[in-house]
Design a protein around this motif. Structure first.
Motif, PDB file in Angstrom:
ATOM      1  N   LEU A  11       0.841  -1.187   0.000  1.00 49.59           N
ATOM      2  CA  LEU A  11       0.000   0.000   0.000  1.00 49.59           C
ATOM      3  C   LEU A  11       0.876   1.237   0.000  1.00 49.59           C
ATOM      4  O   LEU A  11       1.748   1.389   0.872  1.00 49.59           O
ATOM      5  CB  LEU A  11      -0.916  -0.003   1.221  1.00 49.59           C
ATOM      6  CG  LEU A  11      -1.747   1.249   1.472  1.00 49.59           C
ATOM      7  CD1 LEU A  11      -2.746   1.461   0.351  1.00 49.59           C
ATOM      8  CD2 LEU A  11      -2.451   1.147   2.812  1.00 49.59           C
ATOM      9  N   THR A  90      -3.696   0.849  -9.175  1.00 47.20           N
ATOM     10  CA  THR A  90      -4.034  -0.215  -8.248  1.00 47.20           C
ATOM     11  C   THR A  90      -4.427  -1.478  -9.006  1.00 47.20           C
ATOM     12  O   THR A  90      -5.330  -1.460  -9.839  1.00 47.20           O
ATOM     13  CB  THR A  90      -5.173   0.220  -7.325  1.00 47.20           C
ATOM     14  OG1 THR A  90      -4.737   1.312  -6.511  1.00 47.20           O
ATOM     15  CG2 THR A  90      -5.607  -0.926  -6.421  1.00 47.20           C
ATOM     16  N   GLN A 113       0.066  -7.546  -4.977  1.00 45.22           N
ATOM     17  CA  GLN A 113      -0.947  -6.497  -4.926  1.00 45.22           C
ATOM     18  C   GLN A 113      -0.305  -5.133  -4.728  1.00 45.22           C
ATOM     19  O   GLN A 113       0.482  -4.935  -3.794  1.00 45.22           O
ATOM     20  CB  GLN A 113      -1.941  -6.767  -3.796  1.00 45.22           C
ATOM     21  CG  GLN A 113      -2.983  -5.669  -3.603  1.00 45.22           C
ATOM     22  CD  GLN A 113      -3.997  -5.632  -4.711  1.00 45.22           C
ATOM     23  OE1 GLN A 113      -4.557  -6.674  -5.085  1.00 45.22           O
ATOM     24  NE2 GLN A 113      -4.243  -4.454  -5.255  1.00 45.22           N
ATOM     25  N   THR A 115      -1.584  -1.312  -4.145  1.00 44.13           N
ATOM     26  CA  THR A 115      -2.713  -0.451  -3.842  1.00 44.13           C
ATOM     27  C   THR A 115      -2.210   0.971  -3.656  1.00 44.13           C
ATOM     28  O   THR A 115      -1.343   1.222  -2.808  1.00 44.13           O
ATOM     29  CB  THR A 115      -3.460  -0.910  -2.586  1.00 44.13           C
ATOM     30  OG1 THR A 115      -3.907  -2.258  -2.763  1.00 44.13           O
ATOM     31  CG2 THR A 115      -4.656  -0.015  -2.315  1.00 44.13           C
ATOM     32  N   SER A 117      -3.425   4.552  -2.676  1.00 42.25           N
ATOM     33  CA  SER A 117      -4.538   5.227  -2.030  1.00 42.25           C
ATOM     34  C   SER A 117      -4.027   6.150  -0.946  1.00 42.25           C
ATOM     35  O   SER A 117      -3.028   5.868  -0.281  1.00 42.25           O
ATOM     36  CB  SER A 117      -5.506   4.205  -1.421  1.00 42.25           C
ATOM     37  OG  SER A 117      -6.558   4.845  -0.719  1.00 42.25           O
TER      38      SER A 117
END
Length: 118
Positions: A11, A90, A113, A115, A117
């Motif tokens: 993230l 993403t 993954q 992401t 944000s």
């Protein structure tokens, strides 16, 4: 047994940078075309960047100027440097190795993954 392992996901905030390495084993790395694909929820998997065994590079229009693909044949590793990340980046990112002889076949990593944000 060919195996591709991606790492470096996670993230991050918009504008951040990440570098994704993909380590390959079980293949003669220098003979393979290498690439990065991504798949966002509800969308088709798309090519992000690719580099042939001869060094020819192709990028998706959406990442040109922000992402850079590179490969180190001595380390059997392909990298994706991602700068100025946007929320629309993403996705699950997959490493790909492609052989064309004696027949065309793709090997895939497990995916990592990403992401983006705030």
């Amino acid at each position: 047994q060919a195996q591709l392992v991606e790492s470096g996901g996670g993230l991050v905030q918009p504008g951040a940078s990440l570098r994704l390495p993909c380590s390959a084993s079980g293949i003669v790395f220098s003979m393979y075309h290498m690439g990065w694909y991504r798949q966002a929820p509800g969308k088709q998997r798309e090519l992000v960047a690719a580099m042939t065994n001869g060094g020819t590079i192709d990028y998706a229009d959406s990442v040109k100027g922000r992402f850079t693909i590179s490969r180190d044949n001595n380390k059997n590793t392909v990298y994706l440097q991602m700068n100025s990340l946007k929320p629309e980046d993403t996705a699950v990112y997959y490493c790909n190795a492609r052989r064309t002889i004696p027949y065309e076949y793709d090997y895939w990593g497990q995916g990592t993954q990403i992401t983006v944000s705030s």
